[in-house]
Design a protein around this motif. Structure first.
Motif, PDB file in Angstrom:
ATOM      1  N   GLY A   1      31.314 -36.442  34.806  1.00 57.47           N
ATOM      2  CA  GLY A   1      31.099 -36.653  36.243  1.00 57.47           C
ATOM      3  C   GLY A   1      29.651 -36.428  36.643  1.00 57.47           C
TER       4      GLY A   1
ATOM      5  N   GLY B   1      30.087 -35.627  53.469  1.00 59.96           N
ATOM      6  CA  GLY B   1      30.799 -35.527  52.199  1.00 59.96           C
ATOM      7  C   GLY B   1      32.312 -35.579  52.377  1.00 59.96           C
TER       8      GLY B   1
ATOM      9  N   MET C   1      33.542 -38.977  52.772  1.00 61.11           N
ATOM     10  CA  MET C   1      33.577 -39.713  51.506  1.00 61.11           C
ATOM     11  C   MET C   1      34.845 -39.355  50.705  1.00 61.11           C
ATOM     12  SD  MET C   1      31.002 -41.685  51.421  1.00 61.11           S
ATOM     13  CE  MET C   1      30.738 -41.828  53.169  1.00 61.11           C
ATOM     14  N   TRP C   2      35.218 -38.066  50.734  1.00 57.07           N
ATOM     15  CA  TRP C   2      36.448 -37.655  50.036  1.00 57.07           C
ATOM     16  C   TRP C   2      37.643 -38.407  50.614  1.00 57.07           C
ATOM     17  CZ3 TRP C   2      35.289 -31.736  50.918  1.00 57.07           C
ATOM     18  CH2 TRP C   2      34.293 -31.329  50.011  1.00 57.07           C
TER      19      TRP C   2
ATOM     20  N   ILE D   1      37.584 -41.390  52.247  1.00 51.83           N
ATOM     21  CA  ILE D   1      37.478 -42.810  51.890  1.00 51.83           C
ATOM     22  C   ILE D   1      37.954 -43.037  50.452  1.00 51.83           C
ATOM     23  CG2 ILE D   1      35.840 -44.712  51.447  1.00 51.83           C
ATOM     24  CD1 ILE D   1      34.172 -43.659  53.807  1.00 51.83           C
TER      25      ILE D   1
ATOM     26  N   GLY E   1      39.936 -41.146  48.750  1.00 47.19           N
ATOM     27  CA  GLY E   1      41.243 -40.547  48.506  1.00 47.19           C
ATOM     28  C   GLY E   1      41.169 -39.412  47.492  1.00 47.19           C
ATOM     29  N   ILE E   2      40.092 -38.616  47.570  1.00 49.38           N
ATOM     30  CA  ILE E   2      39.889 -37.550  46.587  1.00 49.38           C
ATOM     31  C   ILE E   2      40.476 -36.238  47.102  1.00 49.38           C
ATOM     32  CG2 ILE E   2      38.087 -36.148  45.472  1.00 49.38           C
ATOM     33  CD1 ILE E   2      36.944 -39.453  45.971  1.00 49.38           C
ATOM     34  N   LYS E   3      41.483 -35.733  46.369  1.00 52.43           N
ATOM     35  CA  LYS E   3      42.179 -34.527  46.826  1.00 52.43           C
ATOM     36  C   LYS E   3      41.896 -33.329  45.939  1.00 52.43           C
ATOM     37  CE  LYS E   3      45.479 -36.504  49.806  1.00 52.43           C
ATOM     38  NZ  LYS E   3      45.654 -37.918  49.408  1.00 52.43           N
ATOM     39  N   HIS E   4      41.654 -33.563  44.641  1.00 57.85           N
ATOM     40  CA  HIS E   4      41.485 -32.467  43.695  1.00 57.85           C
ATOM     41  C   HIS E   4      40.219 -31.659  44.004  1.00 57.85           C
ATOM     42  CE1 HIS E   4      41.652 -30.135  40.094  1.00 57.85           C
ATOM     43  NE2 HIS E   4      42.734 -30.774  39.674  1.00 57.85           N
TER      44      HIS E   4
ATOM     45  N   ILE F   1      38.398 -29.808  42.212  1.00 59.65           N
ATOM     46  CA  ILE F   1      37.349 -29.924  41.182  1.00 59.65           C
ATOM     47  C   ILE F   1      36.562 -31.224  41.380  1.00 59.65           C
ATOM     48  CG2 ILE F   1      36.964 -30.219  38.693  1.00 59.65           C
ATOM     49  CD1 ILE F   1      39.200 -28.202  38.267  1.00 59.65           C
ATOM     50  N   ALA F   2      37.264 -32.315  41.669  1.00 61.56           N
ATOM     51  CA  ALA F   2      36.598 -33.595  41.918  1.00 61.56           C
ATOM     52  C   ALA F   2      35.723 -33.521  43.170  1.00 61.56           C
ATOM     53  CB  ALA F   2      37.634 -34.703  42.051  1.00 61.56           C
ATOM     54  N   ARG F   3      36.233 -32.861  44.208  1.00 63.64           N
ATOM     55  CA  ARG F   3      35.470 -32.713  45.455  1.00 63.64           C
ATOM     56  C   ARG F   3      34.190 -31.918  45.216  1.00 63.64           C
ATOM     57  NH1 ARG F   3      39.562 -31.687  50.569  1.00 63.64           N
ATOM     58  NH2 ARG F   3      40.417 -33.794  50.571  1.00 63.64           N
TER      59      ARG F   3
ATOM     60  N   LEU G   1      32.585 -31.365  42.366  1.00 59.68           N
ATOM     61  CA  LEU G   1      31.647 -32.061  41.485  1.00 59.68           C
ATOM     62  C   LEU G   1      30.806 -33.055  42.268  1.00 59.68           C
ATOM     63  CD1 LEU G   1      33.733 -32.758  38.262  1.00 59.68           C
ATOM     64  CD2 LEU G   1      31.480 -31.706  38.334  1.00 59.68           C
ATOM     65  N   GLY G   2      31.452 -33.832  43.143  1.00 58.04           N
ATOM     66  CA  GLY G   2      30.737 -34.849  43.910  1.00 58.04           C
ATOM     67  C   GLY G   2      29.693 -34.254  44.825  1.00 58.04           C
ATOM     68  N   ILE G   3      30.081 -33.261  45.601  1.00 59.28           N
ATOM     69  CA  ILE G   3      29.169 -32.725  46.612  1.00 59.28           C
ATOM     70  C   ILE G   3      28.071 -31.863  45.969  1.00 59.28           C
ATOM     71  CG2 ILE G   3      30.255 -30.551  47.379  1.00 59.28           C
ATOM     72  CD1 ILE G   3      30.007 -31.799  50.276  1.00 59.28           C
TER      73      ILE G   3
END
Lengths: 122, 229
Positions: B96, B164, B167-168, B170, B172-175, B177-179, B181-183
């Motif tokens: 990621g 941010g 964007m989560w 849009i 559809g990011i719920k996890h 860890i994924a949230r 990592l992105g921010i």
């Protein structure tokens, strides 16, 4: 007074690792900043417990807590670019914003997909 | 001698304003009331109003150059504290962050290149997603303006903290860890503060992402820029 000396010594460790990193960088003619090399070295010595966390944490935590203070002088330097930002330069702020949104979206999306796959295979 | 006292005066003014701004932030916490924002804005207004040149102000600000490297080294400690999380999710984290860092560098560089900006400005935008001390070190290495870099880093941080979560939604990011990592990859410490409001796990992942991405970006940018410009 003892606490003050301890904090000064703990912060000096950071200067030492930065110096080692910069020496390695110039010796091997690397393009990666010396401070990053110093940080990675420090990280490895923490993980291998050569340096115990207890020994250095107070001074470093203190420094990290108010880190933004150190970036104020360079940020104020934006004053020399005011004309740039009044004109064409304002567009670059928009580019910075768009690029940031794209990074959040792609990184989170890829991570989300990988995490779903991981759960699926287990 | 007179320069020493002018420098000392501005140094004290900067520190006093910073701690005063922290008080304001504790009353009205928001990405736009961050102490670095309020303090820098006040100082810029003060210098314009009094017609004092930036170089005079910097007589007191030069000490930052000597602290930049040690501040980068300090980031090893928070990273060390997240080592179990890094081990547990190594593949997701490194894939990621690597892709995110590349997307950040390339989108920033190409958009500015296409808009016809100078090389020195393009070099400054290349490291906008990483934490300020590292971004400044990279700009120092590649010869970009440190002040422009600081501004781009601040916008990437504030922009990510404010939008941010949009964007989560849009994506559809719920996890968590994924949230995180992105921010963390896009918006460093300012984004991390926002991720912490989302959940403790998102905040922890964001914090480690900001440090790992700063290592990756500092390895890529100085090597890649000569080929792009």
């Amino acid at each position: 007074m003892m606490k003050f000396i301890k904090i000064i010594l703990q912060i000096s460790v950071l200067f030492l690792f930065n110096l080692i990193g910069e020496t390695i960088q110039s010796f091997f003619h690397l393009t990666i900043p010396g401070s990053i090399i110093g940080m990675l070295l420090f990280f490895v010595l923490l993980v291998t417990k050569v340096i115990p966390e207890k020994l250095i944490k107070d001074g470093i935590d203190l420094l990290i807590k108010d880190m933004p203070l150190f970036f104020i002088p360079v940020t104020v330097g934006v004053i020399e670019f005011l004309d740039f930002f009044k004109g064409k330069g304002s567009f670059i702020l928009f580019i910075t914003f768009i690029s940031t949104m794209v990074v959040i979206l792609t990184t989170s999306f890829i991570a989300d997909k990988l995490l779903q796959k991981e759960v699926g295979t287990k | 001698m007179i320069n020493f006292f002018i420098g000392l005066g501005f140094l004290i003014l900067t520190i006093v304003l910073y701690f005063f701004s922290k008080k304001i932030y504790s009353i009205i916490p928001s990405p736009v009331t961050l102490p670095i924002m309020i303090t820098s804005f006040t100082l810029v207004m003060f210098l314009i109003w009094t017609d004092i040149p930036y170089s005079t102000y910097m007589l007191g600000g030069q000490w930052i150059d000597h602290l930049l490297g040690p501040l980068v080294v300090a980031l090893a400690l928070p990273l060390f504290r997240q080592r179990h999380l890094i081990k547990q999710y190594a593949t997701v984290i490194f894939t990621g962050i690597l892709i995110g860092s590349l997307v950040g560098i390339l989108s920033g560089v190409f958009l500015t290149l296409l808009s016809g900006f100078d090389d020195s400005i393009i070099a400054a935008i290349a490291s906008k997603s990483v934490t300020t001390p590292v971004a400044l070190s990279i700009s120092d290495t590649v010869g970009a303006s440190m002040s422009l870099t600081a501004v781009f880093v601040m916008i990437a941080g504030i922009g990510g903290a404010m939008f941010g979560p949009v964007m989560w939604k849009i994506g559809g990011i719920k996890h968590p860890i994924a949230r995180g990592l992105g921010i963390g990859t896009a918006s460093h410490a300012i984004g991390t503060a926002k991720a912490l409001e989302d959940s403790e796990l998102a905040g922890a992942v964001s914090a480690l992402s900001m440090t790992i991405s700063s290592v990756i970006v500092s390895m890529i940018v100085p090597g890649l820029l000569p080929f792009l410009l």
